[in-house]
Design a protein around this motif. Sequence first.
Motif, short mmCIF file in Angstrom:
data_model
loop_
_atom_site.label_atom_id
_atom_site.label_comp_id
_atom_site.label_asym_id
_atom_site.label_seq_id
_atom_site.Cartn_x
_atom_site.Cartn_y
_atom_site.Cartn_z
N GLU A 120 -31.12 40.23 47.61
CA GLU A 120 -32.25 39.87 48.46
C GLU A 120 -32.65 38.41 48.29
OE1 GLU A 120 -32.66 44.27 47.36
OE2 GLU A 120 -32.04 42.39 46.40
N VAL A 121 -32.65 37.93 47.06
CA VAL A 121 -33.05 36.54 46.82
C VAL A 121 -31.97 35.58 47.33
CG1 VAL A 121 -33.46 34.82 45.00
CG2 VAL A 121 -34.64 37.03 44.94
N ALA A 122 -30.70 35.94 47.16
CA ALA A 122 -29.63 35.10 47.70
C ALA A 122 -29.77 34.94 49.20
CB ALA A 122 -28.26 35.68 47.35
N GLU A 123 -30.10 36.05 49.90
CA GLU A 123 -30.28 35.97 51.35
C GLU A 123 -31.50 35.12 51.70
OE1 GLU A 123 -30.90 38.86 55.26
OE2 GLU A 123 -30.07 39.69 53.40
N ALA A 124 -32.57 35.28 50.93
CA ALA A 124 -33.77 34.47 51.19
C ALA A 124 -33.49 32.99 50.93
CB ALA A 124 -34.92 34.95 50.32
N MET A 125 -32.66 32.69 49.94
CA MET A 125 -32.30 31.30 49.66
C MET A 125 -31.46 30.71 50.79
SD MET A 125 -31.40 31.75 45.60
CE MET A 125 -30.73 30.11 45.34
N ALA A 126 -30.53 31.51 51.33
CA ALA A 126 -29.73 31.03 52.46
C ALA A 126 -30.60 30.77 53.68
CB ALA A 126 -28.64 32.06 52.79
N LYS A 186 -37.35 27.83 43.72
CA LYS A 186 -36.87 28.72 44.81
C LYS A 186 -38.00 28.98 45.80
CE LYS A 186 -33.34 31.22 42.09
NZ LYS A 186 -33.42 30.40 40.88
N HIS A 187 -39.19 29.16 45.27
CA HIS A 187 -40.33 29.46 46.13
C HIS A 187 -40.79 28.22 46.90
CE1 HIS A 187 -44.14 30.98 47.53
NE2 HIS A 187 -44.81 30.05 46.86
N GLU A 188 -41.01 27.11 46.16
CA GLU A 188 -41.62 25.95 46.80
C GLU A 188 -40.65 25.16 47.67
OE1 GLU A 188 -43.62 23.59 43.86
OE2 GLU A 188 -45.29 25.02 43.74
N LEU A 189 -39.36 25.13 47.31
CA LEU A 189 -38.40 24.36 48.10
C LEU A 189 -37.73 25.20 49.18
CD1 LEU A 189 -36.66 22.24 45.29
CD2 LEU A 189 -38.46 21.52 46.87
N ALA A 190 -37.36 26.42 48.85
CA ALA A 190 -36.62 27.25 49.81
C ALA A 190 -37.47 28.34 50.45
CB ALA A 190 -35.41 27.88 49.12
N GLY A 191 -38.71 28.44 50.04
CA GLY A 191 -39.59 29.42 50.67
C GLY A 191 -39.34 30.86 50.26
N VAL A 192 -38.66 31.09 49.14
CA VAL A 192 -38.42 32.46 48.69
C VAL A 192 -39.74 33.04 48.19
CG1 VAL A 192 -37.12 33.94 47.10
CG2 VAL A 192 -36.06 31.85 48.03
N PRO A 193 -40.18 34.17 48.70
CA PRO A 193 -41.47 34.73 48.26
C PRO A 193 -41.46 35.08 46.77
CG PRO A 193 -40.74 35.78 50.30
CD PRO A 193 -39.59 34.97 49.79
N GLU A 229 -43.26 37.24 45.39
CA GLU A 229 -43.33 38.71 45.31
C GLU A 229 -41.93 39.32 45.30
OE1 GLU A 229 -42.65 42.51 46.89
OE2 GLU A 229 -42.47 40.75 48.21
N LEU A 230 -41.02 38.73 46.10
CA LEU A 230 -39.65 39.23 46.15
C LEU A 230 -38.95 38.99 44.82
CD1 LEU A 230 -37.27 40.38 47.82
CD2 LEU A 230 -36.72 38.02 48.46
N ILE A 231 -39.13 37.79 44.27
CA ILE A 231 -38.49 37.48 42.97
C ILE A 231 -39.02 38.40 41.89
CG2 ILE A 231 -38.23 35.70 41.21
CD1 ILE A 231 -38.34 33.60 43.46
N ASP A 232 -40.35 38.63 41.88
CA ASP A 232 -40.94 39.52 40.86
C ASP A 232 -40.44 40.95 41.00
OD1 ASP A 232 -42.38 37.39 39.88
OD2 ASP A 232 -44.21 37.86 41.02
N ARG A 233 -40.17 41.35 42.23
CA ARG A 233 -39.79 42.74 42.47
C ARG A 233 -38.32 43.01 42.17
NH1 ARG A 233 -38.20 44.89 47.32
NH2 ARG A 233 -39.06 43.10 48.43
N VAL A 234 -37.41 42.14 42.61
CA VAL A 234 -35.97 42.42 42.46
C VAL A 234 -35.27 41.48 41.49
CG1 VAL A 234 -35.82 43.39 44.78
CG2 VAL A 234 -35.37 40.95 44.45
N GLY A 235 -35.95 40.41 41.06
CA GLY A 235 -35.32 39.46 40.14
C GLY A 235 -34.64 38.33 40.87
N ALA A 236 -34.56 37.19 40.22
CA ALA A 236 -33.98 36.01 40.87
C ALA A 236 -32.50 36.20 41.18
CB ALA A 236 -34.17 34.78 39.98
N VAL A 237 -31.80 36.96 40.34
CA VAL A 237 -30.37 37.20 40.57
C VAL A 237 -30.24 38.52 41.30
CG1 VAL A 237 -28.10 37.46 39.50
CG2 VAL A 237 -29.77 35.88 38.50
N SER A 238 -30.23 38.44 42.61
CA SER A 238 -30.21 39.65 43.43
C SER A 238 -29.73 39.31 44.83
CB SER A 238 -31.61 40.27 43.52
OG SER A 238 -32.52 39.35 44.12
#
Length: 421
Positions: free
Chosen positions: A340-346, A320-327, A329-338
Amino acid sequence: MVRAGVVVTGTEVLTGRVADRNGPWLADQLRQAGVDIADIVVVGDRPDDLRDALAFLSGVQLIITSGGLGPTADDLTAVTVGDFQGRPSALDPDLEQRIADIVERLMAGRGWKTDPEATAAAVRKQAFVPTGASVLAPVGTAPGLVVPPAEGRAGPPVLVLPGPPRELQGMWAAALADPIVGEALAGRAELRQRTMRIWGVPESELSAALRRHDDDLDGLEVTTCMTDAELEIVTRYAPDAEQAYDRLGDALVGEFGAALYSRDGRTVDRVVADALLERSLTIATTESCTAGLLAGRLTDLPGSSAYVLGGLVTYSNLAKHELAGVPMELIDRVGAVSEEVAEAMAAGARWRLGTDVGVGITGVAGPDGGTAEKPVGLVHLCVVAPGRTLSRRINVPGSRRDVRLRTVAVAMHMIRSVLTE
């Protein structure tokens, strides 16, 4: 009304190992030809069961069978239908040679080496034809047959078609042009069928709406079903009921507004494709729990390369981080299933592939991996487009497959909503 019955043969279909594609296809083709479908019966490769099915359907104007015309011992449809119609089978030497030539070309093209004796026996079996039957030219190796009842016998003719859908469909035009079939279907009239589609409305509300507009249903045969989490309203009617159908459509638009997203029968896939093409937009996906299923569905339609630029499958947090650029720090803070992460993935799909629209999906497909806070079936989705972001959290019951497929259906409708509403 002229009616036909269909008998689908094959133990593999009866036991569910192979899905029946022929029965629904024939029903639709018959409807387009002005012929109502009476019954579709599925039987195994047992002559007694086929005879019982033929007897059950004997009140219609035409019976169609599919399958059982191959070279193996369990392919007994032709001889069974012939016996049922009082027409014993005999070898057709010209047909035997024709099938032999087809088989020879097929074997040469595939580079197969076969036992000449076994091949000849298989060809010979397929060339036995009920006396007095019409032969329809093979599309594969199996010929089709039109078998009328013997003189003095009552009942409809039987149109015998091969089982492989490509062969059956390729033979359909010749079958309708056969004089015996034409005579059986004389008097057929146009029968129209239209489909409307509703998303996000319970079936009970649709039923109540139809009851309220019962006066608009004169001359209409309306059936509803839930398919892929949406409601289909399929209506059949004669041409003189066209105005009644238009009134029904107007009434349902008044009841459900934009939830009735397709009045012309287009699927959500087609609506999304048309919207992307009309606006010259492109789309990409970043998927975790669905692992590319959405990208696969978006590319199911021909011509999808004009608007689908690609998709990322990012199962791990690192991907998620290396391919889609999801930070991270965001994953650590809110979890991959969230959310915020869905929006960052989009947003990452848009950034990585340079598209107008991006879709992000992350969730717990199960059967393991759920927690009290994030149970199995929890999925976050997000669609990001120029000027609009749409996020949604869903909880899908059922198996891993159920979760993944329902999520893709929801994603398609979210894309449609962003593009059209």
